[in-house]
Design a protein around this motif. Sequence first.
Motif, PDB file in Angstrom:
ATOM      1  N   SER A   1     -46.338   9.567  -6.274  1.00  0.00           N
ATOM      2  CA  SER A   1     -46.215   9.673  -7.790  1.00  0.00           C
ATOM      3  C   SER A   1     -46.076  10.872  -8.374  1.00  0.00           C
ATOM      4  CB  SER A   1     -46.906   8.908  -8.591  1.00  0.00           C
ATOM      5  OG  SER A   1     -48.181   9.176  -8.342  1.00  0.00           O
ATOM      6  N   GLU A   2     -46.617  11.935  -7.756  1.00  0.00           N
ATOM      7  CA  GLU A   2     -46.633  13.329  -8.386  1.00  0.00           C
ATOM      8  C   GLU A   2     -45.398  13.908  -7.715  1.00  0.00           C
ATOM      9  OE1 GLU A   2     -51.385  14.383  -8.434  1.00  0.00           O
ATOM     10  OE2 GLU A   2     -50.284  14.614  -6.765  1.00  0.00           O
ATOM     11  N   ALA A   3     -45.170  14.010  -6.495  1.00  0.00           N
ATOM     12  CA  ALA A   3     -43.935  14.443  -5.788  1.00  0.00           C
ATOM     13  C   ALA A   3     -42.736  13.911  -6.355  1.00  0.00           C
ATOM     14  CB  ALA A   3     -43.873  14.013  -4.242  1.00  0.00           C
ATOM     15  N   ARG A   4     -42.595  12.617  -6.621  1.00  0.00           N
ATOM     16  CA  ARG A   4     -41.501  11.857  -7.069  1.00  0.00           C
ATOM     17  C   ARG A   4     -41.309  12.488  -8.616  1.00  0.00           C
ATOM     18  NH1 ARG A   4     -39.654   7.617 -10.311  1.00  0.00           N
ATOM     19  NH2 ARG A   4     -38.130   6.236  -9.354  1.00  0.00           N
ATOM     20  N   GLU A   5     -42.377  12.664  -9.492  1.00  0.00           N
ATOM     21  CA  GLU A   5     -42.120  13.142 -10.754  1.00  0.00           C
ATOM     22  C   GLU A   5     -41.811  14.601 -10.842  1.00  0.00           C
ATOM     23  OE1 GLU A   5     -45.158  14.770 -14.325  1.00  0.00           O
ATOM     24  OE2 GLU A   5     -45.477  12.806 -13.235  1.00  0.00           O
ATOM     25  N   GLN A   6     -42.169  15.405  -9.640  1.00  0.00           N
ATOM     26  CA  GLN A   6     -41.675  16.750  -9.419  1.00  0.00           C
ATOM     27  C   GLN A   6     -40.076  16.811  -9.140  1.00  0.00           C
ATOM     28  OE1 GLN A   6     -43.011  19.593 -10.496  1.00  0.00           O
ATOM     29  NE2 GLN A   6     -45.016  18.410 -10.922  1.00  0.00           N
ATOM     30  N   LEU A   7     -39.764  16.010  -8.229  1.00  0.00           N
ATOM     31  CA  LEU A   7     -38.305  15.969  -7.757  1.00  0.00           C
ATOM     32  C   LEU A   7     -37.451  15.554  -8.994  1.00  0.00           C
ATOM     33  CD1 LEU A   7     -38.664  14.853  -4.225  1.00  0.00           C
ATOM     34  CD2 LEU A   7     -38.291  17.071  -5.090  1.00  0.00           C
ATOM     35  N   ILE A   8     -37.798  14.638  -9.888  1.00  0.00           N
ATOM     36  CA  ILE A   8     -37.024  14.190 -10.979  1.00  0.00           C
ATOM     37  C   ILE A   8     -36.899  15.192 -11.747  1.00  0.00           C
ATOM     38  CG2 ILE A   8     -37.060  12.444 -12.857  1.00  0.00           C
ATOM     39  CD1 ILE A   8     -38.205  10.350 -11.138  1.00  0.00           C
ATOM     40  N   ARG A   9     -38.160  15.784 -12.062  1.00  0.00           N
ATOM     41  CA  ARG A   9     -37.855  16.953 -12.995  1.00  0.00           C
ATOM     42  C   ARG A   9     -37.218  18.024 -12.457  1.00  0.00           C
ATOM     43  NH1 ARG A   9     -43.748  19.045 -13.928  1.00  0.00           N
ATOM     44  NH2 ARG A   9     -43.810  16.925 -15.170  1.00  0.00           N
ATOM     45  N   ALA A  10     -37.107  18.416 -11.311  1.00  0.00           N
ATOM     46  CA  ALA A  10     -36.311  19.372 -10.821  1.00  0.00           C
ATOM     47  C   ALA A  10     -34.662  19.130 -10.700  1.00  0.00           C
ATOM     48  CB  ALA A  10     -36.650  19.813  -9.183  1.00  0.00           C
ATOM     49  N   LYS A  11     -34.532  17.752 -11.191  1.00  0.00           N
ATOM     50  CA  LYS A  11     -33.071  17.208 -10.907  1.00  0.00           C
ATOM     51  C   LYS A  11     -32.665  17.434  -9.562  1.00  0.00           C
ATOM     52  CE  LYS A  11     -32.196  18.001 -15.770  1.00  0.00           C
ATOM     53  NZ  LYS A  11     -31.829  18.711 -16.769  1.00  0.00           N
ATOM     54  N   ARG A  12     -33.438  16.750  -8.359  1.00  0.00           N
ATOM     55  CA  ARG A  12     -32.962  16.938  -6.949  1.00  0.00           C
ATOM     56  C   ARG A  12     -33.135  15.409  -6.486  1.00  0.00           C
ATOM     57  NH1 ARG A  12     -32.600  22.046  -4.914  1.00  0.00           N
ATOM     58  NH2 ARG A  12     -31.273  20.816  -3.320  1.00  0.00           N
ATOM     59  N   PRO A  13     -32.085  14.477  -6.845  1.00  0.00           N
ATOM     60  CA  PRO A  13     -32.011  13.299  -6.341  1.00  0.00           C
ATOM     61  C   PRO A  13     -31.775  13.193  -4.618  1.00  0.00           C
ATOM     62  CG  PRO A  13     -29.958  13.749  -7.315  1.00  0.00           C
ATOM     63  CD  PRO A  13     -30.877  14.973  -7.559  1.00  0.00           C
TER      64      PRO A  13
ATOM     65  N   LEU B   1     -33.275  15.177  -2.543  1.00  0.00           N
ATOM     66  CA  LEU B   1     -34.663  15.015  -2.110  1.00  0.00           C
ATOM     67  C   LEU B   1     -35.649  14.175  -2.246  1.00  0.00           C
ATOM     68  CD1 LEU B   1     -35.337  19.249  -3.066  1.00  0.00           C
ATOM     69  CD2 LEU B   1     -34.046  18.005  -0.928  1.00  0.00           C
ATOM     70  N   LEU B   2     -35.196  13.620  -3.286  1.00  0.00           N
ATOM     71  CA  LEU B   2     -35.899  12.304  -3.593  1.00  0.00           C
ATOM     72  C   LEU B   2     -35.632  11.306  -2.835  1.00  0.00           C
ATOM     73  CD1 LEU B   2     -38.021  10.694  -5.715  1.00  0.00           C
ATOM     74  CD2 LEU B   2     -35.769  10.361  -7.208  1.00  0.00           C
ATOM     75  N   GLU B   3     -34.381  11.084  -2.443  1.00  0.00           N
ATOM     76  CA  GLU B   3     -33.845  10.098  -1.679  1.00  0.00           C
ATOM     77  C   GLU B   3     -34.757  10.446   0.013  1.00  0.00           C
ATOM     78  OE1 GLU B   3     -32.289   7.066   0.451  1.00  0.00           O
ATOM     79  OE2 GLU B   3     -32.482   7.207  -1.776  1.00  0.00           O
ATOM     80  N   ALA B   4     -35.030  11.647   0.388  1.00  0.00           N
ATOM     81  CA  ALA B   4     -35.515  11.913   1.638  1.00  0.00           C
ATOM     82  C   ALA B   4     -36.982  11.527   1.557  1.00  0.00           C
ATOM     83  CB  ALA B   4     -35.446  13.565   1.954  1.00  0.00           C
ATOM     84  N   LEU B   5     -37.462  11.745   0.291  1.00  0.00           N
ATOM     85  CA  LEU B   5     -38.845  11.431   0.159  1.00  0.00           C
ATOM     86  C   LEU B   5     -38.992   9.653   0.246  1.00  0.00           C
ATOM     87  CD1 LEU B   5     -42.034  12.391  -0.804  1.00  0.00           C
ATOM     88  CD2 LEU B   5     -41.289  11.609  -3.154  1.00  0.00           C
ATOM     89  N   GLU B   6     -38.238   9.106  -0.181  1.00  0.00           N
ATOM     90  CA  GLU B   6     -38.216   7.591  -0.415  1.00  0.00           C
ATOM     91  C   GLU B   6     -38.056   6.980   1.168  1.00  0.00           C
ATOM     92  OE1 GLU B   6     -39.233   5.576  -2.869  1.00  0.00           O
ATOM     93  OE2 GLU B   6     -39.019   7.069  -4.607  1.00  0.00           O
ATOM     94  N   ARG B   7     -37.297   7.645   1.936  1.00  0.00           N
ATOM     95  CA  ARG B   7     -37.175   7.275   3.140  1.00  0.00           C
ATOM     96  C   ARG B   7     -38.155   7.636   4.077  1.00  0.00           C
ATOM     97  NH1 ARG B   7     -31.018   9.142   4.626  1.00  0.00           N
ATOM     98  NH2 ARG B   7     -29.792   7.867   2.936  1.00  0.00           N
ATOM     99  N   SER B   8     -39.143   8.407   3.787  1.00  0.00           N
ATOM    100  CA  SER B   8     -40.265   8.726   4.629  1.00  0.00           C
ATOM    101  C   SER B   8     -41.456   7.773   4.242  1.00  0.00           C
ATOM    102  CB  SER B   8     -40.863   9.995   3.985  1.00  0.00           C
ATOM    103  OG  SER B   8     -41.675   9.779   2.859  1.00  0.00           O
ATOM    104  N   ASN B   9     -42.454   7.781   5.480  1.00  0.00           N
ATOM    105  CA  ASN B   9     -43.583   6.806   5.613  1.00  0.00           C
ATOM    106  C   ASN B   9     -44.529   7.359   4.589  1.00  0.00           C
ATOM    107  OD1 ASN B   9     -42.394   5.141   7.286  1.00  0.00           O
ATOM    108  ND2 ASN B   9     -42.982   6.560   9.047  1.00  0.00           N
TER     109      ASN B   9
END
Length: 179
Positions: free
Chosen positions: A153-165, A167-175
């Motif tokens: 949740s912290e990483a997701r929030e940081q990537l949204i704040r950084a406006k990096r969709p 990178l967020l997609e890569a995070l979502e695909r991970s385990n």
Amino acid sequence: MAVFEKQDTARVGRKNQVYSTLTGARLVAGCVCLDESKRHVLMIQSSAHKKKWVLPKGGVEKDEPDSKTTAMRETWEEAGALGDIVKELGVIEDMRPPKDWNKDINSFETQDDGQACKHPPRSEFHFYEMQVKSLAQEYPEVHKRSRQWFSYSEAREQLIRAKRPELLEALERSNLCKD
């Protein structure tokens, strides 16, 4: 198996960068670095915006055999992380407009569905999941940026704040455990 030679200095510049012959997009590779429990992901400060946190990644270079080698090199240079690649996360296109985009849509082809492209992908990201085995105290960009472990949740929030969709997609695909 991808092998990279651990260097004391980071590569710089784009003269050896690889671009897609199809779209012109810059080829980039990186890692979603997880701890052994898969509850935390390692993120780094953006070099351009110190208050933003991103995933380690960088341009594929002509002398590298594959994007996995680039991902491991960039993760070492930017985060000082070493580990095992355990999963390929696939290709993610960065569809943000290029910084120097001239808005001339006539110079681009049409998409498969016949619609005109507004612009080609800016970058084509090749991401891998790395299980971190060790974090070095000294690595090429240690004085340039910080690194920190984040929950999902912290990483997701940081990537949204950084406006990096992308990178967020890569995070979502991970385990990474989604808390």
